[in-house]
Design an enzyme around this catalytic site. Sequence first.
Site, PDB file in Angstrom:
ATOM      1  N   HIS A  30      20.069 -14.513  22.352  1.00 34.85           N
ATOM      2  CA  HIS A  30      19.726 -14.943  23.705  1.00 34.85           C
ATOM      3  C   HIS A  30      18.379 -14.347  24.111  1.00 34.85           C
ATOM      4  O   HIS A  30      17.866 -13.411  23.471  1.00 34.85           O
ATOM      5  CB  HIS A  30      20.825 -14.557  24.700  1.00 34.85           C
ATOM      6  CG  HIS A  30      21.141 -13.094  24.732  1.00 34.85           C
ATOM      7  ND1 HIS A  30      20.472 -12.191  25.525  1.00 34.85           N
ATOM      8  CD2 HIS A  30      22.052 -12.378  24.049  1.00 34.85           C
ATOM      9  CE1 HIS A  30      20.959 -10.980  25.332  1.00 34.85           C
ATOM     10  NE2 HIS A  30      21.924 -11.069  24.439  1.00 34.85           N
ATOM     11  N   SER A 270      23.495 -14.568  32.323  1.00 38.95           N
ATOM     12  CA  SER A 270      24.670 -14.634  31.459  1.00 38.95           C
ATOM     13  C   SER A 270      24.318 -15.222  30.100  1.00 38.95           C
ATOM     14  O   SER A 270      23.475 -16.118  29.989  1.00 38.95           O
ATOM     15  CB  SER A 270      25.757 -15.502  32.126  1.00 38.95           C
ATOM     16  OG  SER A 270      26.786 -15.809  31.207  1.00 38.95           O
ATOM     17  N   LYS A 271      24.978 -14.738  29.067  1.00 43.01           N
ATOM     18  CA  LYS A 271      24.777 -15.300  27.734  1.00 43.01           C
ATOM     19  C   LYS A 271      25.186 -16.760  27.698  1.00 43.01           C
ATOM     20  O   LYS A 271      24.720 -17.520  26.837  1.00 43.01           O
ATOM     21  CB  LYS A 271      25.584 -14.505  26.705  1.00 43.01           C
ATOM     22  CG  LYS A 271      25.094 -13.080  26.485  1.00 43.01           C
ATOM     23  CD  LYS A 271      25.927 -12.382  25.432  1.00 43.01           C
ATOM     24  CE  LYS A 271      25.453 -10.949  25.211  1.00 43.01           C
ATOM     25  NZ  LYS A 271      26.267 -10.256  24.167  1.00 43.01           N
ATOM     26  N   ARG A 272      26.052 -17.167  28.612  1.00 40.13           N
ATOM     27  CA  ARG A 272      26.522 -18.549  28.648  1.00 40.13           C
ATOM     28  C   ARG A 272      25.605 -19.457  29.462  1.00 40.13           C
ATOM     29  O   ARG A 272      25.792 -20.672  29.477  1.00 40.13           O
ATOM     30  CB  ARG A 272      27.949 -18.600  29.203  1.00 40.13           C
ATOM     31  CG  ARG A 272      28.979 -17.962  28.277  1.00 40.13           C
ATOM     32  CD  ARG A 272      30.371 -18.001  28.864  1.00 40.13           C
ATOM     33  NE  ARG A 272      30.485 -17.145  30.043  1.00 40.13           N
ATOM     34  CZ  ARG A 272      30.716 -15.841  29.991  1.00 40.13           C
ATOM     35  NH1 ARG A 272      30.848 -15.251  28.824  1.00 40.13           N
ATOM     36  NH2 ARG A 272      30.820 -15.126  31.088  1.00 40.13           N
ATOM     37  N   ASP A 273      24.626 -18.874  30.136  1.00 42.67           N
ATOM     38  CA  ASP A 273      23.676 -19.669  30.901  1.00 42.67           C
ATOM     39  C   ASP A 273      22.758 -20.427  29.930  1.00 42.67           C
ATOM     40  O   ASP A 273      22.230 -19.830  28.993  1.00 42.67           O
ATOM     41  CB  ASP A 273      22.830 -18.733  31.788  1.00 42.67           C
ATOM     42  CG  ASP A 273      21.993 -19.481  32.805  1.00 42.67           C
ATOM     43  OD1 ASP A 273      21.263 -20.408  32.395  1.00 42.67           O
ATOM     44  OD2 ASP A 273      22.036 -19.125  33.992  1.00 42.67           O
TER      45      ASP A 273
END
Length: 504
Positions: A30, A270-273
């Site tokens: 990321h 966030s890593k999920r962003d």
Amino acid sequence: MSSAPDPRTTTATGADVRVRFCPSPTGLPHVGLIRTALFNWAYARHHGGKLVFRIEDTDAARDSEESYQQLLDALRWLHIDWDEGVEVGGPHAPYRQSQRHDIYREVLDKLIASGAVYESFSTAEEIDARNEANGRAKQLGYDNFDRDLTEEQKAAFRAEGRQPALRLRVPDDEDLTFVDLIRGEVTFPAGSFPDFVIVRPNGVPLYTFVNPVDDALMGITHVLRGEDLMPSTARQLVLYRALIDAGVTSFIPRFGHMPLVLGDGTKKLSKRDPRADLFLQREKGFIHEGLLNYLALLGWSIGPDRDVFSLDEFIAAFDIADVNPNPARFDQKKAESINGDHIRMLEPADFAERITPYLVKAGVVGETPTDAERELISKAAPLIQERLPLLGDAPGLLGFLFAEYVTYDEDARAGLPENAVEVLKACASALEEVPEEGFQTEAIQAALSAALIDGLGLKPRVAYGPPRVAISGRRVSPPLFESMELLGKAESIRRLVALVEELS
């Protein structure tokens, strides 16, 4: 009792600087992780020092070979190279923690022999019970009970089947102070934390042990990492003192804690962003120069009112001491704008080469482009280079040049004026008069201007809308006259006539 920074802290400069990038191979790389790699890389290159790349892969449940390969892919795409470490070797191999257990055991033996590390048999329930009995807050955790167990007591615990954890002795009457390269002097008050576990009862060493040990054995002089790791710095300072006393190393590294990268509001990105997904950014069409330029701005600046710079300029100017300690916010629009600036700085041939994979992936050209397709890409690329923020936009802008039939965007067709058919017929008639051998941008523009501006009395903004839609299928496209030259006389006229028939 208060303390000053330990005098054994390194004073390394220049070629003696050694930094490291030591990610865990879990999940996709990321942008926050890559910002850490970038700052370490730039610091090493600026000083003429060394960057060590090692892998912290002792968590078998989470680590994966796929993630490791993705890390390599990310760094190679971004042109972040390293001097020692995985894939390149070096004097401190191996560079994967999972292959260094014998090394850790040797260091542990030295720490045990020096008295810095001791066996601890207390269970969590026993610690809580003692804290309650002694009127000590439960959240204070371990009470250093096992520091001075006798051999008889240890034998008794073993007889019960208990396996000890290994804890490091922490001075309980001394503040711990260090000078952060970004934040200045930081002090952890005496008693901030108790003796802490460095090896679990099952024999597995913890991050708080193996990370500093690797740094010590590899001669790392400067530890540059995220501010979220600041709480562990005090424990590392204690461990470093023990390592020096045990003869494992001779100095304590300098620490610099970089600001968090924020997403929306005040939350860490966030890593999920989607913005944090490095490969998604590459897929969208970031080039490594543009993305690294933007990541460098997440906490650092080359100067007032200047956002765009080359990697060479970045390396020459970068100093970790100039990093702002305040959180940095990831701004996708600004990142894309800076990427566009770097796209415009590419040599035309380089730009054409870089957009080709995106044209292939979109099916605009074949998987192995023909010579004719490559020639057309080379000629068409300059038409969009000045207006492209992302390489991934190239198929949408150039696809019409390679298409056998034009597909009209709904908004483009809906926006055609009432006299579109008249305009298109006038365009076709005008182009018929342009000689085949002279069908070039200037002649095309002159012919259409005479027919539409002079002949029909239209304003340019209105006049060229219908032919643009006929040629490209879009309201926004590369320059019209240049596009017609690339398509040729017959194809340009065919497309004009095709839209007339579509509208009639």
